[in-house]
Design a protein around this motif. Structure first.
Motif, PDB file in Angstrom:
ATOM      1  N   ALA A  14      23.973  11.946  90.699  1.00  0.00           N
ATOM      2  CA  ALA A  14      23.758  11.334  89.955  1.00  0.00           C
ATOM      3  C   ALA A  14      22.671  11.783  89.611  1.00  0.00           C
ATOM      4  O   ALA A  14      22.111  11.295  88.067  1.00  0.00           O
ATOM      5  N   ARG A  15      20.894  12.119  89.289  1.00  0.00           N
ATOM      6  CA  ARG A  15      20.165  12.435  89.077  1.00  0.00           C
ATOM      7  C   ARG A  15      20.356  13.291  87.953  1.00  0.00           C
ATOM      8  O   ARG A  15      19.936  13.038  86.852  1.00  0.00           O
ATOM      9  N   SER A  16      20.975  14.409  87.905  1.00  0.00           N
ATOM     10  CA  SER A  16      21.352  15.573  87.410  1.00  0.00           C
ATOM     11  C   SER A  16      21.577  14.877  85.973  1.00  0.00           C
ATOM     12  O   SER A  16      22.041  15.081  84.853  1.00  0.00           O
ATOM     13  N   ALA A  17      23.124  14.237  85.878  1.00  0.00           N
ATOM     14  CA  ALA A  17      23.807  13.356  84.915  1.00  0.00           C
ATOM     15  C   ALA A  17      22.610  12.650  84.103  1.00  0.00           C
ATOM     16  O   ALA A  17      22.482  12.312  83.292  1.00  0.00           O
ATOM     17  N   TYR A  18      21.574  11.573  84.651  1.00  0.00           N
ATOM     18  CA  TYR A  18      20.995  11.343  83.976  1.00  0.00           C
ATOM     19  C   TYR A  18      20.481  11.683  83.112  1.00  0.00           C
ATOM     20  O   TYR A  18      19.662  11.596  81.994  1.00  0.00           O
ATOM     21  N   ALA A  19      19.466  12.794  83.957  1.00  0.00           N
ATOM     22  CA  ALA A  19      17.987  13.451  83.153  1.00  0.00           C
ATOM     23  C   ALA A  19      19.668  14.336  82.183  1.00  0.00           C
ATOM     24  O   ALA A  19      18.778  14.545  80.666  1.00  0.00           O
ATOM     25  N   LEU A  20      20.586  14.961  82.415  1.00  0.00           N
ATOM     26  CA  LEU A  20      21.735  15.265  81.239  1.00  0.00           C
ATOM     27  C   LEU A  20      21.396  14.163  79.813  1.00  0.00           C
ATOM     28  O   LEU A  20      21.569  15.000  78.459  1.00  0.00           O
ATOM     29  N   ILE A  21      21.670  13.023  80.631  1.00  0.00           N
ATOM     30  CA  ILE A  21      22.183  12.672  79.271  1.00  0.00           C
ATOM     31  C   ILE A  21      20.453  11.828  78.660  1.00  0.00           C
ATOM     32  O   ILE A  21      20.816  11.928  77.192  1.00  0.00           O
ATOM     33  N   ASP A  22      19.164  12.136  79.279  1.00  0.00           N
ATOM     34  CA  ASP A  22      18.493  11.706  78.821  1.00  0.00           C
ATOM     35  C   ASP A  22      18.034  13.886  77.314  1.00  0.00           C
ATOM     36  O   ASP A  22      16.936  12.438  76.481  1.00  0.00           O
ATOM     37  N   LYS A  23      18.567  14.451  77.745  1.00  0.00           N
ATOM     38  CA  LYS A  23      18.544  15.955  77.045  1.00  0.00           C
ATOM     39  C   LYS A  23      19.421  15.339  75.762  1.00  0.00           C
ATOM     40  O   LYS A  23      18.652  16.117  75.115  1.00  0.00           O
ATOM     41  N   VAL A  24      20.376  15.089  76.043  1.00  0.00           N
ATOM     42  CA  VAL A  24      21.993  14.827  75.263  1.00  0.00           C
ATOM     43  C   VAL A  24      21.619  14.105  73.998  1.00  0.00           C
ATOM     44  O   VAL A  24      21.895  14.361  72.806  1.00  0.00           O
ATOM     45  N   LEU A  25      21.213  13.007  74.599  1.00  0.00           N
ATOM     46  CA  LEU A  25      21.061  12.106  73.285  1.00  0.00           C
ATOM     47  C   LEU A  25      19.977  12.045  72.062  1.00  0.00           C
ATOM     48  O   LEU A  25      20.122  11.081  70.685  1.00  0.00           O
ATOM     49  N   PRO A  26      18.920  12.944  72.154  1.00  0.00           N
ATOM     50  CA  PRO A  26      18.177  12.757  70.779  1.00  0.00           C
ATOM     51  C   PRO A  26      18.811  14.252  70.159  1.00  0.00           C
ATOM     52  O   PRO A  26      18.729  14.164  68.716  1.00  0.00           O
ATOM     53  N   ILE A  27      19.668  14.922  70.771  1.00  0.00           N
ATOM     54  CA  ILE A  27      21.090  15.733  70.430  1.00  0.00           C
ATOM     55  C   ILE A  27      21.987  15.221  69.306  1.00  0.00           C
ATOM     56  O   ILE A  27      22.547  15.431  68.247  1.00  0.00           O
ATOM     57  N   LEU A  28      22.343  13.921  70.254  1.00  0.00           N
ATOM     58  CA  LEU A  28      22.930  13.163  69.435  1.00  0.00           C
ATOM     59  C   LEU A  28      22.863  11.625  69.667  1.00  0.00           C
ATOM     60  O   LEU A  28      23.502  11.781  70.312  1.00  0.00           O
ATOM     61  N   PRO A  29      22.284  11.553  68.896  1.00  0.00           N
ATOM     62  CA  PRO A  29      21.564  10.046  68.405  1.00  0.00           C
ATOM     63  C   PRO A  29      22.605   9.013  67.859  1.00  0.00           C
ATOM     64  O   PRO A  29      22.265   7.920  68.209  1.00  0.00           O
ATOM     65  N   ASP A  30      23.505   9.394  67.331  1.00  0.00           N
ATOM     66  CA  ASP A  30      24.815   8.543  67.197  1.00  0.00           C
ATOM     67  C   ASP A  30      25.839   8.541  67.767  1.00  0.00           C
ATOM     68  O   ASP A  30      26.435   7.783  67.284  1.00  0.00           O
ATOM     69  N   SER A  31      25.622   9.040  69.052  1.00  0.00           N
ATOM     70  CA  SER A  31      27.115   9.536  69.801  1.00  0.00           C
ATOM     71  C   SER A  31      26.747   8.144  71.063  1.00  0.00           C
ATOM     72  O   SER A  31      26.069   7.369  71.568  1.00  0.00           O
ATOM     73  N   LEU A  32      27.758   7.267  71.675  1.00  0.00           N
ATOM     74  CA  LEU A  32      27.839   6.472  72.079  1.00  0.00           C
ATOM     75  C   LEU A  32      27.955   6.930  73.995  1.00  0.00           C
ATOM     76  O   LEU A  32      28.565   7.714  74.138  1.00  0.00           O
ATOM     77  N   ILE A  33      26.921   6.673  74.550  1.00  0.00           N
ATOM     78  CA  ILE A  33      26.940   7.346  75.857  1.00  0.00           C
ATOM     79  C   ILE A  33      27.292   6.499  77.457  1.00  0.00           C
ATOM     80  O   ILE A  33      26.811   5.582  77.045  1.00  0.00           O
ATOM     81  N   LEU A  34      28.328   7.096  77.407  1.00  0.00           N
ATOM     82  CA  LEU A  34      29.108   5.793  78.852  1.00  0.00           C
ATOM     83  C   LEU A  34      28.833   6.526  80.279  1.00  0.00           C
ATOM     84  O   LEU A  34      29.134   7.491  79.644  1.00  0.00           O
ATOM     85  N   CYS A  35      28.940   5.862  80.709  1.00  0.00           N
ATOM     86  CA  CYS A  35      28.738   6.559  82.272  1.00  0.00           C
ATOM     87  C   CYS A  35      30.137   6.212  83.419  1.00  0.00           C
ATOM     88  O   CYS A  35      30.209   4.401  82.665  1.00  0.00           O
ATOM     89  N   GLY A  36      30.418   6.963  84.027  1.00  0.00           N
ATOM     90  CA  GLY A  36      31.851   6.095  85.309  1.00  0.00           C
ATOM     91  C   GLY A  36      31.602   6.775  86.006  1.00  0.00           C
ATOM     92  O   GLY A  36      30.879   7.828  86.219  1.00  0.00           O
ATOM     93  N   GLY A  37      32.320   6.121  86.935  1.00  0.00           N
ATOM     94  CA  GLY A  37      32.559   6.785  88.470  1.00  0.00           C
ATOM     95  C   GLY A  37      32.011   5.784  89.381  1.00  0.00           C
ATOM     96  O   GLY A  37      31.847   5.167  89.502  1.00  0.00           O
TER      97      GLY A  37
END
Length: 173
Positions: A14-37
Motif C-alpha cells: 500500500a505505501r509503495s502504491a501511494y508513493a507511485l501515485i504521487d510520482k505519476v500524477l505530475p507526469i499524467l496530470p490529466d489522467s484520472l487515478i483510481l485505487c482498488g483492491g
C-alpha cells in the motif's frame, strides 16, 4: 498517457502504491487515478489521505469502474468528475474523504466477460514461481467467503449479500 490509471493492491504494498501515485500524477496530470483492491476497500480514507488518487473503488470493481469511465468520458476532465452519485466509491469532498454506500455484490458471476487473453502476449508472462507448464493463467471459480470469523480482517467479504457466489460449470469450462 492513459485517460484512466487504475491500481489494485493489497496491504503489504500500500505505501509503495501511494508513493507511485504521487510520482505519476505530475507526469499524467490529466489522467484520472483510481485505487482498488482489498486494502483500500477496508481503508478508503487512508488512501485518500496518504495519496493524491482521485477516488477509491471499494469492493468488486467491475460495475463501479465501468460507471466511472462512462462518466469520465461524458465530462471529459478529471476536475469535472462527480463521484458523489457513484455507489462503491470513496472520494474527496471539500478536501475531506467522503464515502458512498457500497455497491451490491455481482450475484451472477457468469455475466462478467471473460478476460480478453487474445489481446495479451501470454508468452511474455512466466507465471507463478513454481509452475508445471507455461504459459499459465488464473481462473476465477467463485467469489466471497461463507464464514463470519471474528478474527478476519478482510472487510471485503462483509459488504453485501450473498457473500459466496459461484460461476457455473459451463462458464468455468
Amino acid at each position: 498517457k492513459p485517460d484512466v490509471l487504475g491500481l489494485s493492491f493489497n496491504t503489504p504494498v500500500a505505501r509503495s502504491a501511494y508513493a507511485l501515485i504521487d510520482k505519476v500524477l505530475p507526469i499524467l496530470p490529466d489522467s484520472l487515478i483510481l485505487c482498488g483492491g482489498a486494502h483500500v476497500t477496508a481503508l478508503p480514507e487512508e488512501c485518500l489521505l496518504l495519496s493524491q488518487a482521485d477516488a477509491v473503488v471499494m469492493g468488486e470493481g467491475e460495475e463501479t469502474l465501468t460507471e466511472i469511465v462512462r462518466n469520465f468520458i461524458g465530462c471529459g476532465s478529471r476536475s469535472k468528475m462527480e463521484f458523489s452519485r457513484i455507489v462503491g466509491t470513496a472520494f474527496r469532498e471539500d478536501g475531506n474523504p467522503a464515502i458512498n454506500p457500497p455497491r451490491p455484490y455481482i450475484r451472477d458471476l457468469d455475466r462478467l466477460p471473460l478476460p480478453a487473453r487474445d489481446l495479451v502476449d501470454m508468452k511474455a508472462y512466466k507465471g507463478w514461481y513454481l509452475c508445471k507448464q507455461t504459459p499459465e493463467t488464473t481462473v476465477i471459480f467463485s467469489r466471497g467467503c461463507p464464514y463470519r470469523c471474528v478474527f478476519c480482517s478482510n472487510k471485503v467479504w462483509n459488504l453485501s449479500e450473498p457473500r459466496l457466489r459461484f460461476r457455473s460449470p459451463t462458464s468455468v469450462a
